[in-house]
Design a protein around this motif. Structure first.
Motif, PDB file in Angstrom:
ATOM      1  N   SER A 102       0.853  -1.187   0.000  1.00 42.25           N
ATOM      2  CA  SER A 102       0.000   0.000   0.000  1.00 42.25           C
ATOM      3  C   SER A 102       0.893   1.243   0.000  1.00 42.25           C
ATOM      4  CB  SER A 102      -0.884  -0.001   1.247  1.00 42.25           C
ATOM      5  OG  SER A 102      -0.074   0.235   2.387  1.00 42.25           O
ATOM      6  N   THR A 103       0.286   2.392  -0.166  1.00 39.66           N
ATOM      7  CA  THR A 103       1.084   3.618  -0.126  1.00 39.66           C
ATOM      8  C   THR A 103       1.808   3.736   1.216  1.00 39.66           C
ATOM      9  OG1 THR A 103      -0.604   4.596  -1.509  1.00 39.66           O
ATOM     10  CG2 THR A 103       0.959   6.108  -0.523  1.00 39.66           C
ATOM     11  N   THR A 104       1.079   3.403   2.273  1.00 40.79           N
ATOM     12  CA  THR A 104       1.694   3.540   3.609  1.00 40.79           C
ATOM     13  C   THR A 104       2.895   2.599   3.753  1.00 40.79           C
ATOM     14  OG1 THR A 104      -0.568   3.916   4.393  1.00 40.79           O
ATOM     15  CG2 THR A 104       1.148   3.704   6.064  1.00 40.79           C
ATOM     16  N   ASN A 130      -1.346  17.147   5.326  1.00 44.65           N
ATOM     17  CA  ASN A 130      -1.282  15.962   4.476  1.00 44.65           C
ATOM     18  C   ASN A 130      -2.226  14.886   5.018  1.00 44.65           C
ATOM     19  OD1 ASN A 130      -0.484  14.048   2.608  1.00 44.65           O
ATOM     20  ND2 ASN A 130       1.629  13.892   3.295  1.00 44.65           N
ATOM     21  N   PHE A 131      -2.562  13.918   4.187  1.00 47.94           N
ATOM     22  CA  PHE A 131      -3.332  12.760   4.642  1.00 47.94           C
ATOM     23  C   PHE A 131      -2.532  12.099   5.776  1.00 47.94           C
ATOM     24  CE2 PHE A 131      -5.045   8.446   4.360  1.00 47.94           C
ATOM     25  CZ  PHE A 131      -6.399   8.731   4.327  1.00 47.94           C
ATOM     26  N   THR A 133      -1.898   9.315   7.223  1.00 39.63           N
ATOM     27  CA  THR A 133      -1.121   8.073   7.244  1.00 39.63           C
ATOM     28  C   THR A 133       0.363   8.360   6.997  1.00 39.63           C
ATOM     29  OG1 THR A 133      -1.245   5.746   6.572  1.00 39.63           O
ATOM     30  CG2 THR A 133      -1.313   7.348   4.784  1.00 39.63           C
ATOM     31  N   ASP A 134       0.665   9.375   6.190  1.00 31.83           N
ATOM     32  CA  ASP A 134       2.059   9.728   5.898  1.00 31.83           C
ATOM     33  C   ASP A 134       2.770  10.118   7.194  1.00 31.83           C
ATOM     34  OD1 ASP A 134       0.700   9.658   3.464  1.00 31.83           O
ATOM     35  OD2 ASP A 134       2.084  11.046   2.518  1.00 31.83           O
ATOM     36  N   ASP A 212       4.452  12.129  -2.146  1.00 34.37           N
ATOM     37  CA  ASP A 212       3.271  11.268  -2.170  1.00 34.37           C
ATOM     38  C   ASP A 212       2.375  11.786  -3.295  1.00 34.37           C
ATOM     39  OD1 ASP A 212       0.816  10.031  -1.834  1.00 34.37           O
ATOM     40  OD2 ASP A 212       0.962   9.964   0.352  1.00 34.37           O
ATOM     41  N   SER A 214      -0.384  10.400  -4.453  1.00 32.92           N
ATOM     42  CA  SER A 214      -1.677   9.696  -4.466  1.00 32.92           C
ATOM     43  C   SER A 214      -2.806  10.476  -5.137  1.00 32.92           C
ATOM     44  CB  SER A 214      -2.092   9.329  -3.042  1.00 32.92           C
ATOM     45  OG  SER A 214      -1.208   8.372  -2.530  1.00 32.92           O
ATOM     46  N   HIS A 215      -2.861  11.783  -4.906  1.00 32.18           N
ATOM     47  CA  HIS A 215      -3.946  12.577  -5.509  1.00 32.18           C
ATOM     48  C   HIS A 215      -3.512  13.254  -6.799  1.00 32.18           C
ATOM     49  CE1 HIS A 215      -7.016  12.127  -2.417  1.00 32.18           C
ATOM     50  NE2 HIS A 215      -5.969  11.878  -1.650  1.00 32.18           N
ATOM     51  N   TYR A 237      -5.836   3.196  -6.585  1.00 33.48           N
ATOM     52  CA  TYR A 237      -7.292   2.950  -6.595  1.00 33.48           C
ATOM     53  C   TYR A 237      -8.092   4.228  -6.761  1.00 33.48           C
ATOM     54  CZ  TYR A 237      -6.098   3.815  -1.651  1.00 33.48           C
ATOM     55  OH  TYR A 237      -5.566   4.325  -0.502  1.00 33.48           O
ATOM     56  N   LYS A 238      -7.409   5.384  -6.762  1.00 28.21           N
ATOM     57  CA  LYS A 238      -8.148   6.654  -6.902  1.00 28.21           C
ATOM     58  C   LYS A 238      -8.345   6.942  -8.386  1.00 28.21           C
ATOM     59  CE  LYS A 238      -6.074   8.441  -2.657  1.00 28.21           C
ATOM     60  NZ  LYS A 238      -7.262   8.382  -1.797  1.00 28.21           N
TER      61      LYS A 238
END
Ligand SMILES: Cc1ncc(COP(=O)(O)O)c(C=O)c1O
Length: 427
Positions: A102-104, A130-131, A133-134, A212, A214-215, A237-238
């Motif tokens: 996963s990203t994490t 930031n989200f 989890t980072d 990161d 992700s977005h 998955y985004k």
């Protein structure tokens, strides 16, 4: 938002008729009567992704363990196969990308590899929006090295807890900073960060730079080669529509290929010697050396289908439609909704906004529930943000028009008041 838009239902119909990316919509599994505006969180399934997943399932049914060898070892080397499809979307070379976990977990992998604190240079620089989890990953990595995050994690204060000022990042890059981890696009406000400016200074000051994405990936154009950061991570998955929990990606700049991964595992061993099962780790000297354990083929297969769609459409067309359709949404919001207490929480300039529109309202949570009850799927992020994502590949302009009409109705009739503000487990 320099473009000129028009009101009325005829206008979006005309835009749909002239949309070069319009035909891609047929490749997605859309639900009748539902307007899906949540591709920033979980992209929709496509027929292509479905076919790729079913193919893997069939290979497993037909071949059992021999699945690793069929089709010239395609599935044993599946990370590399997908990396080839991914590379053009992020401007990297295929051997600089690996698919794993996963990203994490990829953040853990990258930080455990690149964070080599010394007495004088031991801090990790992050931001406060930031989200999370980072941040959890950064704090725990710092603790593993025997430091206290309160001292070793340096947090850049955002502007009004909404935006990051690049100059504040640069000012915070002091001598004691060893590594920086920042998002390229913020999950709440969709701010696009000036990665080039920040990465160039980090390099000058000898600081490891990680992004990161992700977005960002699948939403904006990225050129990792010219960026020349040290590492990057992103989920698939985004915007990439790889499926719920689809395997994430890790980019390692080729100048680091000789470094040992912080977290080694047998799937990071050289392919030629992996099955000799020696006790000494002999790491594959490209990004796939950062893989850890057996890859989850079923969690990767959806990407094979969806990345093919991205390559057919091309990132530059995707970005330009995304800017145009989000611009249209903002135009309608300003024209029809602002008078009812809504505001736009993202930057309006094209260069500073990603793939979603950040619609703010004090009653945002209940309004998001009312939208769902009317067949619109947005998501909500506390305290007051409804994220609306018209995606380039499967959202029509007519849908955007209809979403704003539904919002208008929800606010005028106050139908949101029948919902409770008690948060669901997943919002
Ligand atoms: C910036 C960012 N990083 C990471 C994640 C999630 O990471 P993971 O793939 O480990 O669930 C998200 C999820 O929304 C995110 O927005």
């Amino acid at each position: 938002m320099e473009k000129q838009y028009k009101d009325g239902i005829e206008y979006p119909k005309e835009l749909d008729n002239n949309d070069r990316l319009g035909p891609f919509r047929q490749r997605f599994l859309l639900t009748k009567g539902v307007i899906y505006m949540c591709g920033n969180s979980l992209g929709l399934a496509s027929k292509d992704a479905e076919e790729a997943v079913l193919t893997v399932l069939d290979k497993w049914k037909d071949h059992g363990v021999k699945i690793w060898n069929v089709d010239d070892g395609k599935y044993y080397l599946y990370s590399g196969y997908l990396a080839e499809l991914m590379a053009p979307l992020v401007g990297a070379e295929k051997d600089e990308i690996a698919f794993a976990g996963s990203t994490t977990t990829n953040i853990h992998q990258a930080i455990s590899t690149f964070y080599k604190p010394t007495k004088d240079k031991y801090k990790i620089l992050v931001d406060d929006i930031n989200f999370p989890t980072d941040r959890y990953a950064v704090d725990s990595q710092v603790r593993l090295k025997g430091y206290d995050p309160k001292d070793a994690v340096k947090v850049i204060k955002s502007v009004e807890e909404k935006f990051l000022n690049e100059d504040d990042v640069i000012e915070a890059m002091t001598d004691e900073v060893a590594l920086i981890l920042l998002p390229a696009v913020f999950y709440r406000t969709a701010q696009v960060v000036d990665m080039k400016k920040i990465t160039a200074v980090a390099k000058e000051r000898g600081i490891i730079m990680g992004w990161d994405l992700s977005h960002a990936v699948g939403a904006i154009e990225i050129d990792l080669k010219s960026l020349d950061a040290d590492f990057a991570v992103w989920c698939t998955y985004k915007y990439l529509n790889g499926g719920p929990g689809a395997t994430s990606a890790l980019y390692v700049n080729r100048r680091h290929f000789k470094q040992l991964p912080g977290l080694a595992g047998w799937f990071g061993n050289k392919h030629e010697t992996q099955f000799l099962l020696r006790q000494e780790f002999d790491h594959q000297q490209d990004a796939s050396g950062w893989q850890i354990g057996t890859p989850s083929l079923l969690a990767m297969a959806g990407l094979e289908g969806s990345l093919k769609i991205f390559n057919e459409a091309g990132m530059s067309s995707i970005r330009s439609k995304s800017l145009h359709i989000t611009g249209y949404l903002m135009y309608l919001i300003e024209k029809k909704l602002v008078q009812y207490g809504f505001s736009i929480g993202n930057f309006k300039e094209d260069s500073k906004r990603g793939g979603h529109v950040c619609l703010e309202h004090d009653e945002g949570y209940r309004i998001s529930l009312a939208l769902k009850a009317r067949g619109v799927v947005p998501d909500f992020r506390d305290p007051n943000v409804i994220r609306l994502t018209p995606t380039a590949l499967y959202t029509s302009y007519v849908e955007v028009y209809n979403v704003v009409e539904i919002l208008l109705d929800v606010i005028k009739t106050e139908s949101y008041k029948q919902f409770s503000s008690k948060r669901n487990l997943v919002v």
